[in-house]
Structure formats: structure tokens, C-alpha cells
Design an enzyme around this catalytic site. Sequence first.
Site, PDB file in Angstrom:
ATOM      1  N   SER A 127      -7.860  46.459  87.354  1.00  0.00           N
ATOM      2  CA  SER A 127      -7.894  46.653  85.899  1.00  0.00           C
ATOM      3  C   SER A 127      -6.946  45.705  85.196  1.00  0.00           C
ATOM      4  CB  SER A 127      -7.417  48.075  85.555  1.00  0.00           C
ATOM      5  OG  SER A 127      -8.237  49.025  86.116  1.00  0.00           O
ATOM      6  N   HIS A 148     -15.123  43.628  87.560  1.00  0.00           N
ATOM      7  CA  HIS A 148     -14.461  44.780  86.949  1.00  0.00           C
ATOM      8  C   HIS A 148     -15.497  45.703  86.334  1.00  0.00           C
ATOM      9  CE1 HIS A 148     -11.595  46.545  83.762  1.00  0.00           C
ATOM     10  NE2 HIS A 148     -11.451  47.189  84.903  1.00  0.00           N
ATOM     11  N   GLU A 160     -17.300  43.126  83.952  1.00  0.00           N
ATOM     12  CA  GLU A 160     -16.632  41.864  83.630  1.00  0.00           C
ATOM     13  C   GLU A 160     -16.556  41.054  84.922  1.00  0.00           C
ATOM     14  OE1 GLU A 160     -13.660  43.148  79.979  1.00  0.00           O
ATOM     15  OE2 GLU A 160     -12.938  43.457  82.010  1.00  0.00           O
ATOM     16  N   ASN A 198      -9.820  45.756  78.688  1.00  0.00           N
ATOM     17  CA  ASN A 198      -8.527  46.439  78.807  1.00  0.00           C
ATOM     18  C   ASN A 198      -7.429  45.806  77.955  1.00  0.00           C
ATOM     19  OD1 ASN A 198      -9.498  48.433  80.403  1.00  0.00           O
ATOM     20  ND2 ASN A 198      -8.770  47.577  82.326  1.00  0.00           N
TER      21      ASN A 198
HETATM   22  N1  CAA Z   1     -23.719  60.089  87.353  1.00  0.00           N
HETATM   23  C1  CAA Z   1     -24.856  60.562  86.843  1.00  0.00           C
HETATM   24  N2  CAA Z   1     -24.920  61.262  85.691  1.00  0.00           N
HETATM   25  C2  CAA Z   1     -23.755  61.483  85.043  1.00  0.00           C
HETATM   26  C3  CAA Z   1     -22.511  61.006  85.516  1.00  0.00           C
HETATM   27  C4  CAA Z   1     -22.525  60.281  86.727  1.00  0.00           C
HETATM   28  N3  CAA Z   1     -21.402  59.797  87.269  1.00  0.00           N
HETATM   29  N4  CAA Z   1     -21.536  61.368  84.653  1.00  0.00           N
HETATM   30  C5  CAA Z   1     -22.127  62.052  83.668  1.00  0.00           C
HETATM   31  N5  CAA Z   1     -23.465  62.136  83.902  1.00  0.00           N
HETATM   32  C6  CAA Z   1     -24.464  62.785  83.090  1.00  0.00           C
HETATM   33  C7  CAA Z   1     -23.973  64.142  82.612  1.00  0.00           C
HETATM   34  O1  CAA Z   1     -24.191  65.126  83.612  1.00  0.00           O
HETATM   35  C8  CAA Z   1     -24.805  64.372  81.383  1.00  0.00           C
HETATM   36  O2  CAA Z   1     -26.087  64.858  81.741  1.00  0.00           O
HETATM   37  P1  CAA Z   1     -26.869  65.903  80.778  1.00  0.00           P
HETATM   38  O3  CAA Z   1     -27.216  65.102  79.563  1.00  0.00           O
HETATM   39  O4  CAA Z   1     -28.056  66.299  81.581  1.00  0.00           O
HETATM   40  O5  CAA Z   1     -25.916  67.034  80.535  1.00  0.00           O
HETATM   41  C9  CAA Z   1     -24.964  62.957  80.821  1.00  0.00           C
HETATM   42  O6  CAA Z   1     -24.671  62.046  81.896  1.00  0.00           O
HETATM   43  C10 CAA Z   1     -24.053  62.656  79.672  1.00  0.00           C
HETATM   44  O7  CAA Z   1     -22.735  62.998  80.050  1.00  0.00           O
HETATM   45  P2  CAA Z   1     -21.824  63.967  79.197  1.00  0.00           P
HETATM   46  O8  CAA Z   1     -22.503  65.239  78.874  1.00  0.00           O
HETATM   47  O9  CAA Z   1     -20.509  64.068  79.916  1.00  0.00           O
HETATM   48  O10 CAA Z   1     -21.660  63.336  77.793  1.00  0.00           O
HETATM   49  P3  CAA Z   1     -21.520  61.939  77.103  1.00  0.00           P
HETATM   50  O11 CAA Z   1     -22.743  61.748  76.309  1.00  0.00           O
HETATM   51  O12 CAA Z   1     -20.183  61.983  76.439  1.00  0.00           O
HETATM   52  O13 CAA Z   1     -21.497  60.728  78.134  1.00  0.00           O
HETATM   53  C11 CAA Z   1     -19.890  59.124  78.892  1.00  0.00           C
HETATM   54  C12 CAA Z   1     -20.479  60.529  79.033  1.00  0.00           C
HETATM   55  C13 CAA Z   1     -20.954  58.065  79.180  1.00  0.00           C
HETATM   56  C14 CAA Z   1     -18.796  59.057  79.949  1.00  0.00           C
HETATM   57  C15 CAA Z   1     -19.332  58.911  77.444  1.00  0.00           C
HETATM   58  O14 CAA Z   1     -18.512  59.984  77.093  1.00  0.00           O
HETATM   59  C16 CAA Z   1     -18.546  57.630  77.315  1.00  0.00           C
HETATM   60  O15 CAA Z   1     -19.090  56.565  77.199  1.00  0.00           O
HETATM   61  N6  CAA Z   1     -17.198  57.771  77.319  1.00  0.00           N
HETATM   62  C17 CAA Z   1     -16.310  56.620  77.245  1.00  0.00           C
HETATM   63  C18 CAA Z   1     -16.088  56.077  78.630  1.00  0.00           C
HETATM   64  C19 CAA Z   1     -15.278  54.824  78.620  1.00  0.00           C
HETATM   65  O16 CAA Z   1     -14.760  54.359  77.614  1.00  0.00           O
HETATM   66  N7  CAA Z   1     -15.125  54.260  79.830  1.00  0.00           N
HETATM   67  C20 CAA Z   1     -14.318  53.087  80.027  1.00  0.00           C
HETATM   68  C21 CAA Z   1     -12.985  53.520  80.556  1.00  0.00           C
HETATM   69  S1  CAA Z   1     -11.882  52.160  80.741  1.00  0.00           S
HETATM   70  C22 CAA Z   1     -12.320  51.504  82.207  1.00  0.00           C
HETATM   71  O17 CAA Z   1     -13.169  51.973  82.921  1.00  0.00           O
HETATM   72  C23 CAA Z   1     -11.609  50.247  82.586  1.00  0.00           C
HETATM   73  C24 CAA Z   1     -10.343  50.374  83.314  1.00  0.00           C
HETATM   74  O18 CAA Z   1     -10.005  49.402  84.029  1.00  0.00           O
HETATM   75  C25 CAA Z   1      -9.419  51.518  83.182  1.00  0.00           C
HETATM   76  P1  NAD Z   2      -8.787  56.274  93.012  1.00  0.00           P
HETATM   77  O1  NAD Z   2      -7.388  56.688  93.329  1.00  0.00           O
HETATM   78  O2  NAD Z   2      -9.745  57.269  92.475  1.00  0.00           O
HETATM   79  O3  NAD Z   2      -9.477  55.638  94.317  1.00  0.00           O
HETATM   80  C1  NAD Z   2      -8.856  54.717  95.177  1.00  0.00           C
HETATM   81  C2  NAD Z   2      -9.361  55.017  96.587  1.00  0.00           C
HETATM   82  O4  NAD Z   2      -9.002  53.945  97.462  1.00  0.00           O
HETATM   83  C3  NAD Z   2      -8.742  56.289  97.178  1.00  0.00           C
HETATM   84  O5  NAD Z   2      -9.793  57.166  97.540  1.00  0.00           O
HETATM   85  C4  NAD Z   2      -7.951  55.797  98.385  1.00  0.00           C
HETATM   86  O6  NAD Z   2      -8.003  56.683  99.490  1.00  0.00           O
HETATM   87  C5  NAD Z   2      -8.656  54.500  98.704  1.00  0.00           C
HETATM   88  N1  NAD Z   2      -7.842  53.518  99.405  1.00  0.00           N
HETATM   89  C6  NAD Z   2      -6.548  53.192  99.179  1.00  0.00           C
HETATM   90  N2  NAD Z   2      -6.160  52.209 100.030  1.00  0.00           N
HETATM   91  C7  NAD Z   2      -7.238  51.914 100.795  1.00  0.00           C
HETATM   92  C8  NAD Z   2      -7.478  50.977 101.839  1.00  0.00           C
HETATM   93  N3  NAD Z   2      -6.514  50.143 102.249  1.00  0.00           N
HETATM   94  N4  NAD Z   2      -8.706  50.943 102.398  1.00  0.00           N
HETATM   95  C9  NAD Z   2      -9.680  51.781 101.970  1.00  0.00           C
HETATM   96  N5  NAD Z   2      -9.519  52.679 100.977  1.00  0.00           N
HETATM   97  C10 NAD Z   2      -8.304  52.738 100.408  1.00  0.00           C
HETATM   98  O7  NAD Z   2      -8.642  55.024  92.040  1.00  0.00           O
HETATM   99  P2  NAD Z   2      -9.756  54.398  91.047  1.00  0.00           P
HETATM  100  O8  NAD Z   2      -9.605  55.003  89.698  1.00  0.00           O
HETATM  101  O9  NAD Z   2     -11.078  54.410  91.739  1.00  0.00           O
HETATM  102  O10 NAD Z   2      -9.222  52.902  90.913  1.00  0.00           O
HETATM  103  C11 NAD Z   2      -9.520  51.912  91.892  1.00  0.00           C
HETATM  104  C12 NAD Z   2      -9.353  50.537  91.279  1.00  0.00           C
HETATM  105  O11 NAD Z   2     -10.275  50.386  90.190  1.00  0.00           O
HETATM  106  C13 NAD Z   2      -7.962  50.263  90.696  1.00  0.00           C
HETATM  107  O12 NAD Z   2      -7.659  48.916  90.874  1.00  0.00           O
HETATM  108  C14 NAD Z   2      -8.160  50.587  89.218  1.00  0.00           C
HETATM  109  O13 NAD Z   2      -7.233  49.937  88.379  1.00  0.00           O
HETATM  110  C15 NAD Z   2      -9.573  50.049  89.006  1.00  0.00           C
HETATM  111  N6  NAD Z   2     -10.297  50.640  87.864  1.00  0.00           N
HETATM  112  C16 NAD Z   2     -10.120  51.958  87.542  1.00  0.00           C
HETATM  113  C17 NAD Z   2     -10.829  52.491  86.459  1.00  0.00           C
HETATM  114  C18 NAD Z   2     -10.668  53.924  86.054  1.00  0.00           C
HETATM  115  O14 NAD Z   2     -11.143  54.305  84.974  1.00  0.00           O
HETATM  116  N7  NAD Z   2     -10.042  54.778  86.854  1.00  0.00           N
HETATM  117  C19 NAD Z   2     -11.741  51.684  85.755  1.00  0.00           C
HETATM  118  C20 NAD Z   2     -11.923  50.336  86.158  1.00  0.00           C
HETATM  119  C21 NAD Z   2     -11.184  49.823  87.212  1.00  0.00           C
END
Ligand code: CAA
Ligand code: NAD
Length: 297
Positions: A127, A148, A160, A198
Amino acid sequence: MKIKKVGVIGCGLMGHGIAQVAAQGGFDVVVVETAQEFLDRGVARIEKSLAKLAEKAVAKGKQTAAEAEAFVTSTRARIEPTLDKQRVAECDLVIEAIVENLETKQALFAELDAICKPDAILATNTSSFSVAQIASATRRPAHVLGLHFFNPVQLMRLVEVVRTDATDPDLFSAALEFGQACGKAPVSCRDTPGFIVNRLLVPYMVQAIQMYDRGDASKEDIDTAMRFGCGYPMGPFTLTDYVGLDTTLSILEGWVERYPDEPAFSIPESLRRLVAQGKLGRKTGEGYYKWDGDKRV
Ligand code: CAA
Ligand code: NAD
């Protein structure tokens, strides 16, 4: 470069979703974990998600019940869960999705460099870290890039695709095509902190948490404000719980250390405190909110 077989390292929040969308895209997938219980949990998530997607496809009339069943069976059959990292030796592309810790990722990339065939692409789902820094642990920086994905991988359309100065352009094109084959909309990014999303999203989450820490507004009101004032599907606190407070803190710690003069990167007090208490968000049942599985309580 033709990608046929894909390895995914880590079957957590992100890894299980990446393994699933790659299998849905028709690729053979090997997914590796460190312990059987983590592997079982990840596979259970994949099976639950596939069942949900199939149920929705039938309900919307997009597939017959028989087609949906065939989709679930054939997708699941393409995924080989294992505890043996050596199983990725024949993969054309290996995607790392382990904990957000630079040293741990570098150690894994050094191992993958030794295990994987010489022409394999090594990708990181980091991330926040520099892809070039992760690549520096290998003897093949031209074969290293970022893929990503976003959480939840099954539903978020973006991936990405990140290139360093050393990334081979043909392999970069192959990675863009791979993203498309997984049903995603790939965007090209340079290897800058936070890439595109991000770099914008995490400082926004920080601002929201600091607003709450100062007592300017409640977390519920901030969430409601951003949902109904900006049309975001989730407010920033629900989103932080969704991403994982530990992952969010790790991202910020890395940035604060590397860019101490960047005011957008700072660590809110409550984020540190909750992580120290083991309240990591939805995955532990409590973060800024309390959770029962997928539902806020
Ligand atoms: N697989 C299959 N279906 C799934 C699922 C999955 N993993 N997760 C949820 N669903 C289904 C739900 O069961 C639900 O089904 P029903 O309509 O039958 O009830 C449907 O998808 C919609 O889900 P929700 O009811 O939870 O409601 P929602 O409309 O809010 O959608 C969401 C969920 C798509 C997650 C939406 O809330 C959303 O877009 N949220 C923002 C997520 C976001 O910003 N993500 C980026 C995070 S940052 C990142 O990832 C980068 C990083 O490096 C940290
Ligand atoms: P998580 O803790 O849910 O999962 C990580 C998994 O990796 C764990 O199940 C752990 O047992 C396993 N693991 C650790 N070391 C390992 C190894 N050497 N070999 C095999 N498996 C190993 O974490 P996450 O949220 O899935 O994040 C994973 C990566 O994705 C991070 O780099 C995070 O920054 C990135 N990411 C996270 C998100 C998010 O929304 N959480 C979104 C985009 C990217």
C-alpha cells in the site's frame, strides 16, 4: 510474456481476494500461507464470496443455476492452497500480499528470487512502500512491479500497476493485461508514495481521525457527513475499520519516517492507541466501531 500460472503469497484480507479474481480470470493459482488455520480461513472466504457472486448472478438473471454452479466449481478448482512456497516455482507471475512491513517483504522477495523461474514477474501489493526498495532485495529488479488491488478485491474495479525506473516495459504491459483479465480497470502509476489512491485517501483518513481526536465531531457524524455530503459509499471511520487499523498505522509509520517534512503524513493519537490495544478493525471485531462479522453492532 504470456501469464498462465499465478502465485499469491498471503491469503489474508487481500491475498484471498487476489487469488479469487485471478482464478475467475482463468489463471491457475497457487496461494501460499504460513499456517494451516490462516490458509483454511482464506479459502473459506473465497468459497463464501464465490457462493455470494453466484447467488447474485442467478438472482439478477445473468446466469442459470447450473451456470452459476459451474462457475463456482471451476473457479475453486483453479486454486491450489498450500503451505509450501516452493509451489510457486513454475508461476509466471507471483503477487505478494503479506503484512505491510518493509523488512519482511524484502526477505520474502529475496526468497522468491531464489525459488521462481528466471523470467517470472514478481509483484507486490504494498500500500505504501517503494516498489524499487522491495525490488532491491532481488537480482531481477527489471522483473519487479507493483500490482495494488483494492479492498474488497472481488468488488473494487481498480488495480494500480506500478513501474519503477527499472521495470521492463514488456512485463509492465503484461501486468496491465493481467489486471484486465481479472476484470479490473488497471491504471499506470509511477513508484511514488501511495501511488494515486492512497496518496489522496490516507491523508483524508488522517484528517478525519484528527477531527474526531480533537472532539470537533463524533465519528458517526463524520461518517454520515462524508457519505451523504460527498456520496462516498463508506465514511472514513468505517473505511479505516475495513482496511485494518494495523495496516493504516504501518502505512503512516513508513511515510512519517521517510518524509518527516510532509505535513499530510502524520499519525493520529487514537490510531496508535487502538492498535496497541489490539483493536485492528473489522478483522478483530473492534476498531473505531464494534463488528460482528460484516455487520456493525
Ligand atoms: N465477495 C462477494 N460479494 C461481496 C463481497 C465479497 N468479498 N463483499 C460484499 N459482497 C456483497 C454483499 O454481500 C452484498 O450483497 P447483497 O447486495 O446481496 O446484500 C453486496 O456485495 C454489497 O455489499 P454491502 O451490502 O456490504 O454494501 P455496499 O453497497 O456498501 O458495498 C462496498 C460494499 C463495495 C465495499 C462499498 O461499501 C464500498 O465501495 N466501500 C468503499 C471501499 C473502499 O474504499 N475500498 C478501498 C479501501 S483502500 C484500499 O484498499 C487500498 C489500501 O492500500 C489500503
Ligand atoms: P492481512 O494481515 O489480512 O493478511 C496478510 C497475510 O499474509 C496473513 O494471513 C499472514 O499469515 C500472511 N503472511 C505473512 N507473512 C507471510 C509469508 N512470509 N508467507 C506467506 N504468507 C504470509 O493483511 P492484508 O490487509 O491482506 O494486507 C496485505 C498487503 O496488502 C499489505 O501490504 C497491505 O498494505 C496491502 N493492502 C491492504 C489493503 C487493505 O485494505 N487491508 C488494501 C490494499 C493493499
